[in-house]
Design an enzyme around this catalytic site. Sequence first.
Site, PDB file in Angstrom:
ATOM      1  N   CYS A   1     -29.962  12.146  -4.792  1.00 56.25           N
ATOM      2  CA  CYS A   1     -28.806  13.026  -4.671  1.00 56.25           C
ATOM      3  C   CYS A   1     -27.627  12.440  -5.443  1.00 56.25           C
ATOM      4  O   CYS A   1     -27.345  11.246  -5.349  1.00 56.25           O
ATOM      5  CB  CYS A   1     -28.421  13.205  -3.206  1.00 56.25           C
ATOM      6  SG  CYS A   1     -27.262  14.556  -2.961  1.00 56.25           S
ATOM      7  N   ILE A   2     -26.964  13.280  -6.215  1.00 55.70           N
ATOM      8  CA  ILE A   2     -25.819  12.818  -7.012  1.00 55.70           C
ATOM      9  C   ILE A   2     -24.560  13.610  -6.669  1.00 55.70           C
ATOM     10  O   ILE A   2     -23.645  13.739  -7.480  1.00 55.70           O
ATOM     11  CB  ILE A   2     -26.118  12.902  -8.530  1.00 55.70           C
ATOM     12  CG1 ILE A   2     -26.599  14.305  -8.924  1.00 55.70           C
ATOM     13  CG2 ILE A   2     -27.147  11.850  -8.932  1.00 55.70           C
ATOM     14  CD1 ILE A   2     -26.767  14.489 -10.427  1.00 55.70           C
TER      15      ILE A   2
END
Length: 325
Positions: free
Chosen positions: A173-174
Amino acid sequence: MQIFDYDNILLLPRKCRVESRSECDASVTLGARSFRLPVVPANMKTVVDEPICLWLAQNGYFYVMHRFDLDNVKFVKQMHAKGVFASISLGVKKPDYDTVDQLVAEGLVPEYITIDIAHGHADSVKNMIGYLKQKLPGSFVIAGNIGTPEAVIDLENWGADATKVGIGPGKVCITKLKTGFGTGGWQLSALKWCARVATKPIIADGGIRDHGDIAKSVRFGASMVMIGSLFAGHEESPGRTVEVDGALFKEYYGSASDFNKGEYKHVEGKRILEPIKGKLADTLIEMEQDVQSSISYAGGRALMDIRKVNYVTLGGDNAGEHLLM
């Protein structure tokens, strides 16, 4: 407010009260059912599929099926036909409401429904919770994802039976990089913060890198822990198998990645390769044994005895011992 994450915290042991860790009970109750472990594989396309969910249910584990390219009505029907519980994911768009209507029309009641969107503290989630409680009152509703006490209070008041805490702490996840928001880097603090106001179960979602993090999550208020990366990369995993320099890997990507969406729009996830790590059943057995060991170190016999231990923070201005906080 004290800020820390999994790698900043160690739990302090208490006098052991068992002869063997096998005497410790790692099970947890969520809704009307009990499960062998306080752990659930992430509802992601590269982590779970129909056969894995069926196997988990048949062997006493909790699962949440992902919501991508899936006929939820058919899935619920198949799971019930095989004598196991149905646990599905929904979004908050019109097709998700249509799914609820189809379930009602066919007399199908999933035992668990997870409202699964990136920013779960939203009117759209409030509306879906209300719709589910009206149409499928027998379903246990998990709602998320969220990261603040205010969100926990609201979702519980809106009718959620459990909340899912974690905004972008996962390995693929960014969100924090793309948006500047999230619980990445302080997920364990966020969990502690949210648990202080929660009156219903919390599922901690993301940021788990080692089995000991499960015990830390329970200590700071989680009833269940959702894990992606540790469950990706098994022989049974649905991710595509890739060979690199003679070594085998499984593809693993976030639900908000362009790989999952099929288009580059509102991307908050990335793709990585996880080394293939054997059978899923072996990992779950090892996790169970490690959680049993955690319980024994906590001086207990049951999972929630972990919540009674003290802890220390490692390094930084907040270093020190904290007694039952």
